[in-house]
Design an enzyme around this catalytic site. Structure first.
Site, PDB file in Angstrom:
ATOM      1  N   ARG A 199       8.723  -6.144  -1.177  1.00  0.00           N
ATOM      2  CA  ARG A 199       9.502  -4.980  -1.605  1.00  0.00           C
ATOM      3  C   ARG A 199       9.376  -3.867  -0.565  1.00  0.00           C
ATOM      4  O   ARG A 199       8.364  -3.740   0.092  1.00  0.00           O
ATOM      5  CB  ARG A 199       8.951  -4.439  -2.927  1.00  0.00           C
ATOM      6  CG  ARG A 199       8.928  -5.474  -4.011  1.00  0.00           C
ATOM      7  CD  ARG A 199       8.332  -4.888  -5.271  1.00  0.00           C
ATOM      8  NE  ARG A 199       8.135  -5.951  -6.260  1.00  0.00           N
ATOM      9  CZ  ARG A 199       7.710  -5.744  -7.502  1.00  0.00           C
ATOM     10  NH1 ARG A 199       7.422  -4.518  -7.900  1.00  0.00           N
ATOM     11  NH2 ARG A 199       7.577  -6.741  -8.325  1.00  0.00           N
ATOM     12  N   ASP A 259       9.855   0.410  -0.780  1.00  0.00           N
ATOM     13  CA  ASP A 259      10.027   1.462  -1.780  1.00  0.00           C
ATOM     14  C   ASP A 259      11.317   2.239  -1.550  1.00  0.00           C
ATOM     15  O   ASP A 259      11.931   2.165  -0.481  1.00  0.00           O
ATOM     16  CB  ASP A 259       8.846   2.440  -1.715  1.00  0.00           C
ATOM     17  CG  ASP A 259       7.603   1.864  -2.377  1.00  0.00           C
ATOM     18  OD1 ASP A 259       7.738   0.935  -3.196  1.00  0.00           O
ATOM     19  OD2 ASP A 259       6.497   2.346  -2.059  1.00  0.00           O
ATOM     20  N   ARG A 295       1.723   3.868   4.836  1.00  0.00           N
ATOM     21  CA  ARG A 295       1.931   5.305   4.615  1.00  0.00           C
ATOM     22  C   ARG A 295       0.603   6.055   4.517  1.00  0.00           C
ATOM     23  O   ARG A 295       0.502   7.210   4.939  1.00  0.00           O
ATOM     24  CB  ARG A 295       2.789   5.512   3.362  1.00  0.00           C
ATOM     25  CG  ARG A 295       4.246   5.068   3.593  1.00  0.00           C
ATOM     26  CD  ARG A 295       5.043   4.925   2.306  1.00  0.00           C
ATOM     27  NE  ARG A 295       5.063   6.165   1.553  1.00  0.00           N
ATOM     28  CZ  ARG A 295       5.574   6.277   0.329  1.00  0.00           C
ATOM     29  NH1 ARG A 295       6.111   5.214  -0.269  1.00  0.00           N
ATOM     30  NH2 ARG A 295       5.558   7.431  -0.291  1.00  0.00           N
TER      31      ARG A 295
END
Lengths: 264, 264
Positions: A62, A64, A213
């Protein structure tokens, strides 16, 4: 239709692997959602429109909401006889312009984008400076202070190798193992345009949730002098999320490449 | 209020010069329009909101719908006592995020951005390749064929110097004189990112309507081998719009810099 007929109707046929670039700005991430557009649903809609089928698209993982990709990998099974590159052209003519299929090819029917990946490479884009750049609002993290790139680059070296990366995992997202192997980690300046950008690139056998991140947030702390480059080794060893920096915003992140063994 | 009082109420006070960057995607160009948002109206609305005034903003020239700027220059008269750099910060806090005031300073009250400019520099951004780039849809002209950059660079040299540039003026837009002096013209490759871009940069004492976009269209013809590099001199000398290439689309064009004499 009984269950045998249903299975026959959905027999896999062949497997097509796609390499997909997308600007994630207008999507709620990769994964199909009940509300709002996603990359997965847009691909499925386009494939089903072309192949008059009801396919499911699998991704390598995935991304985001707001995260971009240059080389996301996805695959689907179809009974269509259309050559893969013709499928690519038809998809690009059907998809919204902010999703582009860069490459399409036939792969063994057993191909699984998420399980077969041997490594992934991400880029996090920073834009340091005094004044916002109207051209990078959704494509780089604007950082007001000047960044000490050599310190960031030195700190990034400590990430390389096999480590328990639990420090860089968002809380509430436990995995069985938080050990991963970081194959490459670089911090470089790119100033072809009016405004220099800093690229943090990391390549690993796998990533924990929000790992890139949180690494980016920690490296920015180091670049701004709030932590030393030497502190990175201790931050990793702590296995404690609270020792790392903030989770950098989604819109600076790009999934660059997903690597597979040569036979894929 | 009689006309004397009115003039006094609108006495110029001081003149502030702004250097403005904008992403032109969501605007109908620079110039105030009855319908739709423009850069000029957005700046005027922000200034009037801050200074509680009714100012008029002058620009160094119009940019068309979809054209971008890194260094548009604008000015306005105000009686506000706010220091220019504080005005800049207040403007950036008030303006939409796709318009950024990069610099603000006091200049003589006689300053006129359009009349006092001694030269302007524009960039036209091309993206050659087989497949669209989702990150440059509104910021570069996607050109399917590979471009021969050395030929384009050689052709660009013919533009330098004083010429009658009537060839590169959209029909129906006559100016008193179509003679301008081209100070610089370069074609360079920039490939910091995944996808190489080609920058055409031109700097001249002035430009005719659509001149940069018609030059870009002509250079692309040369880069694609439809014309030779040598043909540029004849194309210029013809003073005939039909001898030049197409007008390249607006979204590849950037107003980079406007130059003024040192006392401004």
């Amino acid at each position: 239709m009984n269950s045998t007929e249903h299975a026959a109707a959905r027999s896999p046929g062949r497997c097509i692997k796609l390499t997909v670039a997308y600007d994630g700005t207008n999507y709620q991430g990769w994964q199909r959602q009940a509300t709002g557009p996603t990359i997965q649903s847009a691909l499925e809609a386009a494939i089903n429109c072309i192949a008059q089928d009801d396919v499911h698209v699998s991704g390598s993982g995935r991304t985001d909401s707001g995260v971009h990709a240059w080389g996301q990998v996805a695959s689907f099974h179809t009974k269509s006889k259309m050559p893969a590159d013709v499928f690519r052209k038809a998809l690009n003519a059907t998809l919204p312009h902010d999703i582009v299929v860069r490459h399409a090819c036939d792969v063994p029917i057993t191909f699984r984008p998420i399980n077969d990946a041997i490594s992934k490479r991400y880029r996090y884009v920073l834009q340091p400076g005094r004044i916002n750049d109207p051209f990078s609002l959704k494509h780089a993290w604007f950082v007001k202070r000047i960044l000490d790139v050599p310190s960031m680059q030195a700190a990034a070296q400590a990430l390389i190798g096999e480590h328990d990366f639990a420090t860089f995992q968002s809380t509430g997202s436990p995995r069985q193992s938080t050990v991963r192997t970081m194959l490459d980690a670089t911090v470089t300046v790119h100033d072809a345009d009016e405004r220099a950008k800093i690229f943090i690139e990391v390549e690993a056998t796998g990533f924990l949730y929000n790992m890139v991140r949180i690494i980016a947030g920690t490296l920015v702390d180091i670049g701004q002098g709030r932590r030393t480059a030497d502190s990175m080794a201790e931050i990793i060893a702590s296995c404690d999320r609270s020792q790392a920096g903030m989770t950098a915003p989604a819109h600076g992140l790009y999934l660059l490449q997903v690597h597979y063994p040569p036979h894929h």
